[in-house]
Design a protein around this motif. Sequence first.
Motif, mmCIF file in Angstrom:
data_model
loop_
_atom_site.group_PDB
_atom_site.id
_atom_site.type_symbol
_atom_site.label_atom_id
_atom_site.label_comp_id
_atom_site.label_asym_id
_atom_site.label_seq_id
_atom_site.Cartn_x
_atom_site.Cartn_y
_atom_site.Cartn_z
ATOM 1 N N LYS A 20 -2.393 1.185 0.232
ATOM 2 C CA LYS A 20 -2.996 0.227 -0.694
ATOM 3 C C LYS A 20 -4.116 -0.496 0.035
ATOM 4 O O LYS A 20 -3.939 -0.947 1.161
ATOM 5 N N GLU A 33 -9.068 -3.692 -5.760
ATOM 6 C CA GLU A 33 -7.991 -3.049 -5.011
ATOM 7 C C GLU A 33 -7.758 -1.655 -5.548
ATOM 8 O O GLU A 33 -8.154 -1.331 -6.663
ATOM 9 N N GLN A 35 -5.121 2.150 -4.725
ATOM 10 C CA GLN A 35 -3.956 2.730 -4.052
ATOM 11 C C GLN A 35 -4.032 4.243 -4.166
ATOM 12 O O GLN A 35 -4.516 4.767 -5.169
#
Length: 86
Positions: A20, A33, A35
Amino acid sequence: RSTAVCAISIFDGFADWKVKARVYDRAGQCAGEGQAEVADETLWSVMKGPHPFRQRGAARIEISIPAVLPWTPEEPALYTVTFALV
């Protein structure tokens, strides 16, 4: 859209992990963000290169940052990226 490539050392059990990544702006706010799973083998394209190469134990994470500030010598827009195994 920005891309982060995170290579890690492979050993048994890493197939179950993900990486992540979080990007923070200069105010410390999370700007984006992403992942991705750790792959046993990933095919990469090298920037401006005609031949792809293979990387073992890598996760390729693409992160959208809506309001990216350009970097200039007068006003350097610096970002911090953190990576975590999850």
